[in-house]
Scaffold this motif. Structure first.
Motif, PDB file in Angstrom:
ATOM      1  N   PHE A  64       0.902  -1.221  -0.157  1.00 40.03           N
ATOM      2  CA  PHE A  64      -0.117   0.058  -0.115  1.00 40.03           C
ATOM      3  C   PHE A  64       0.813   1.188  -0.175  1.00 40.03           C
ATOM      4  CE2 PHE A  64      -3.779  -2.392   0.796  1.00 40.03           C
ATOM      5  CZ  PHE A  64      -3.623  -3.384   1.410  1.00 40.03           C
ATOM      6  N   SER A  65       1.981   1.361  -0.998  1.00 42.20           N
ATOM      7  CA  SER A  65       2.973   2.252  -0.898  1.00 42.20           C
ATOM      8  C   SER A  65       2.976   2.939  -2.207  1.00 42.20           C
ATOM      9  CB  SER A  65       4.230   2.017  -0.260  1.00 42.20           C
ATOM     10  OG  SER A  65       4.953   1.085  -1.140  1.00 42.20           O
ATOM     11  N   PHE A  66       3.366   4.308  -2.152  1.00 44.69           N
ATOM     12  CA  PHE A  66       3.595   4.980  -3.624  1.00 44.69           C
ATOM     13  C   PHE A  66       4.675   5.837  -3.066  1.00 44.69           C
ATOM     14  CE2 PHE A  66       2.792   6.205  -7.718  1.00 44.69           C
ATOM     15  CZ  PHE A  66       2.589   7.240  -7.720  1.00 44.69           C
ATOM     16  N   ASN A  67       5.966   5.559  -3.091  1.00 41.56           N
ATOM     17  CA  ASN A  67       6.991   6.375  -2.500  1.00 41.56           C
ATOM     18  C   ASN A  67       7.830   7.107  -3.709  1.00 41.56           C
ATOM     19  OD1 ASN A  67       6.506   4.987  -0.099  1.00 41.56           O
ATOM     20  ND2 ASN A  67       8.526   3.887  -0.192  1.00 41.56           N
ATOM     21  N   LEU A  68       8.195   8.342  -3.250  1.00 37.53           N
ATOM     22  CA  LEU A  68       8.726   9.296  -4.250  1.00 37.53           C
ATOM     23  C   LEU A  68      10.236   9.352  -4.242  1.00 37.53           C
ATOM     24  CD1 LEU A  68       7.786  11.479  -6.426  1.00 37.53           C
ATOM     25  CD2 LEU A  68       8.137  13.086  -4.336  1.00 37.53           C
ATOM     26  N   ARG A  69      10.784   9.332  -5.455  1.00 34.27           N
ATOM     27  CA  ARG A  69      12.335   9.282  -5.397  1.00 34.27           C
ATOM     28  C   ARG A  69      12.785  10.354  -6.507  1.00 34.27           C
ATOM     29  NH1 ARG A  69      11.424   3.206  -5.272  1.00 34.27           N
ATOM     30  NH2 ARG A  69      11.951   3.345  -7.516  1.00 34.27           N
ATOM     31  N   LYS A  70      13.932  10.694  -6.129  1.00 27.39           N
ATOM     32  CA  LYS A  70      14.985  11.766  -6.908  1.00 27.39           C
ATOM     33  C   LYS A  70      16.271  11.432  -6.857  1.00 27.39           C
ATOM     34  CE  LYS A  70      15.396  16.083  -9.292  1.00 27.39           C
ATOM     35  NZ  LYS A  70      14.746  17.393  -9.399  1.00 27.39           N
ATOM     36  N   PRO A  71      16.982  11.078  -7.928  1.00 24.89           N
ATOM     37  CA  PRO A  71      18.285  10.353  -7.500  1.00 24.89           C
ATOM     38  C   PRO A  71      19.325  11.779  -7.120  1.00 24.89           C
ATOM     39  CG  PRO A  71      17.672   9.714  -9.671  1.00 24.89           C
ATOM     40  CD  PRO A  71      16.658  10.551  -9.250  1.00 24.89           C
ATOM     41  N   SER A  72      19.211  12.857  -7.586  1.00 27.39           N
ATOM     42  CA  SER A  72      20.090  13.848  -7.266  1.00 27.39           C
ATOM     43  C   SER A  72      19.299  14.858  -7.320  1.00 27.39           C
ATOM     44  CB  SER A  72      21.060  13.913  -8.305  1.00 27.39           C
ATOM     45  OG  SER A  72      21.983  15.001  -8.136  1.00 27.39           O
ATOM     46  N   VAL A  73      19.098  15.549  -6.012  1.00 28.61           N
ATOM     47  CA  VAL A  73      18.309  16.859  -5.959  1.00 28.61           C
ATOM     48  C   VAL A  73      19.022  18.143  -6.106  1.00 28.61           C
ATOM     49  CG1 VAL A  73      16.960  15.708  -4.197  1.00 28.61           C
ATOM     50  CG2 VAL A  73      18.861  16.924  -3.456  1.00 28.61           C
ATOM     51  N   GLN A  74      18.211  19.038  -6.392  1.00 23.39           N
ATOM     52  CA  GLN A  74      18.739  20.544  -6.640  1.00 23.39           C
ATOM     53  C   GLN A  74      18.186  21.296  -5.639  1.00 23.39           C
ATOM     54  OE1 GLN A  74      17.275  20.589 -10.667  1.00 23.39           O
ATOM     55  NE2 GLN A  74      19.457  20.334 -11.537  1.00 23.39           N
ATOM     56  N   TRP A  75      18.889  22.503  -5.473  1.00 26.04           N
ATOM     57  CA  TRP A  75      18.568  23.571  -4.510  1.00 26.04           C
ATOM     58  C   TRP A  75      16.891  23.979  -4.791  1.00 26.04           C
ATOM     59  CZ3 TRP A  75      16.923  28.705  -5.501  1.00 26.04           C
ATOM     60  CH2 TRP A  75      16.709  29.536  -4.171  1.00 26.04           C
ATOM     61  N   SER A  76      16.660  23.995  -6.245  1.00 26.73           N
ATOM     62  CA  SER A  76      15.205  24.256  -6.580  1.00 26.73           C
ATOM     63  C   SER A  76      14.098  23.175  -6.245  1.00 26.73           C
ATOM     64  CB  SER A  76      15.332  24.486  -8.191  1.00 26.73           C
ATOM     65  OG  SER A  76      15.563  23.356  -8.927  1.00 26.73           O
ATOM     66  N   ASP A  77      14.488  22.288  -5.684  1.00 29.84           N
ATOM     67  CA  ASP A  77      13.649  21.063  -5.318  1.00 29.84           C
ATOM     68  C   ASP A  77      13.090  21.575  -3.952  1.00 29.84           C
ATOM     69  OD1 ASP A  77      15.399  18.754  -7.063  1.00 29.84           O
ATOM     70  OD2 ASP A  77      13.814  19.595  -7.425  1.00 29.84           O
ATOM     71  N   THR A  78      13.613  22.487  -3.266  1.00 24.87           N
ATOM     72  CA  THR A  78      12.940  23.150  -2.121  1.00 24.87           C
ATOM     73  C   THR A  78      11.643  23.243  -2.057  1.00 24.87           C
ATOM     74  OG1 THR A  78      15.207  23.899  -1.349  1.00 24.87           O
ATOM     75  CG2 THR A  78      13.166  24.865  -0.088  1.00 24.87           C
ATOM     76  N   ALA A  79      10.736  22.367  -1.298  1.00 28.52           N
ATOM     77  CA  ALA A  79       9.195  22.620  -1.550  1.00 28.52           C
ATOM     78  C   ALA A  79       8.467  21.847  -0.614  1.00 28.52           C
ATOM     79  CB  ALA A  79       8.906  22.081  -2.900  1.00 28.52           C
TER      80      ALA A  79
END
Lengths: 112, 114
Positions: free
Chosen positions: B72-87
């Motif tokens: 029952f999961s739906f995990n979000l991923r991003k391999p390499s974040v940027q400063w603009s991903d602040t949210a």
């Protein structure tokens, strides 16, 4: 397309005052929604509408009223403002009930 | 209404770090799953969605999410974040049983340090 627009952006009310938050969409979506967002609580559904003339309660409808006389507009009415209604209000619309919802910029309301 | 749980309230990362945000929901029937993002001072925008098909969903800005029905999961991923991903990131679920009303998690604030 402007998408979903909301007015006003900010408002301060005194306890007991009334006001209407306006919401308009130009995407010809049948479904429209009102949410409130409180810190650490996510978004809670207040009311929704599946088409002109049809509205229904969401999770937290007390203290609010809505109407849907046209496809484009879905105003939210607060009759007797209370401090518990201090929140950020978002309007959203979607083409169908299980489709992506498009959100407006929000209205930040403070009741003092 | 079903419940949606996001495991982390606030995540702080450095640029180039990998990001994974957890999301679990309570309903076992047919569901549609969404991740929304709210950048500072802006409205919610859709990152990605899952309705059916390939459980690995790719969204905008390099984000992806994996639907694991058994968990029952739906995990979000991003391999390499940027400063603009602040949210702030919100997981949301709707289901036929609830007339497709969207239920949101409490949100996860992500701060990316340069």
């Amino acid at each position: 397309n402007a998408g979903v627009t909301q007015t006003p952006k900010f408002r301060i009310l005194k306890i007991g005052q009334s006001m209407t938050l306006q919401c308009t969409q130009d995407m010809n979506h049948n479904y429209m929604y009102w949410y409130r967002q409180d810190p650490g609580m996510g978004l809670k559904l207040i009311y929704y509408s599946v088409g002109a003339g049809i509205t229904d309660k969401g999770e937290v409808p007390n203290g609010y009223n809505v109407s849907r006389s046209t496809t484009e507009d879905f105003p939210l009415r607060l009759e007797l403002a209370a401090p518990s209604q201090t929140s950020v209000y978002f309007c959203a619309s979607s083409r169908r009930e299980n489709n992506e919802q498009f959100f407006g910029p929000g209205t930040r309301l403070t009741v003092l | 209404a079903q419940s949606v749980s996001q495991h982390n309230h606030h995540v702080i990362l450095s640029e180039a770090a990998s990001l994974e945000l957890g999301c679990n929901y309570s309903y076992g029937g047919t569901v549609n799953l969404f991740w929304y993002v709210q950048y500072p001072g802006q409205h919610l925008q859709l990152l990605l969605k899952y309705f059916s098909g390939d459980p690995l969903v790719k969204g905008i800005k390099g984000f992806e999410a994996e639907f694991i029905k058994s968990k029952f999961s739906f995990n979000l991923r991003k391999p390499s974040v940027q400063w603009s991903d602040t949210a702030e990131y919100f997981c949301a679920v709707n289901a036929l049983k609830d007339d497709y009303k969207l239920s949101f998690g409490a949100g996860t604030t992500v701060t990316v340090r340069a």
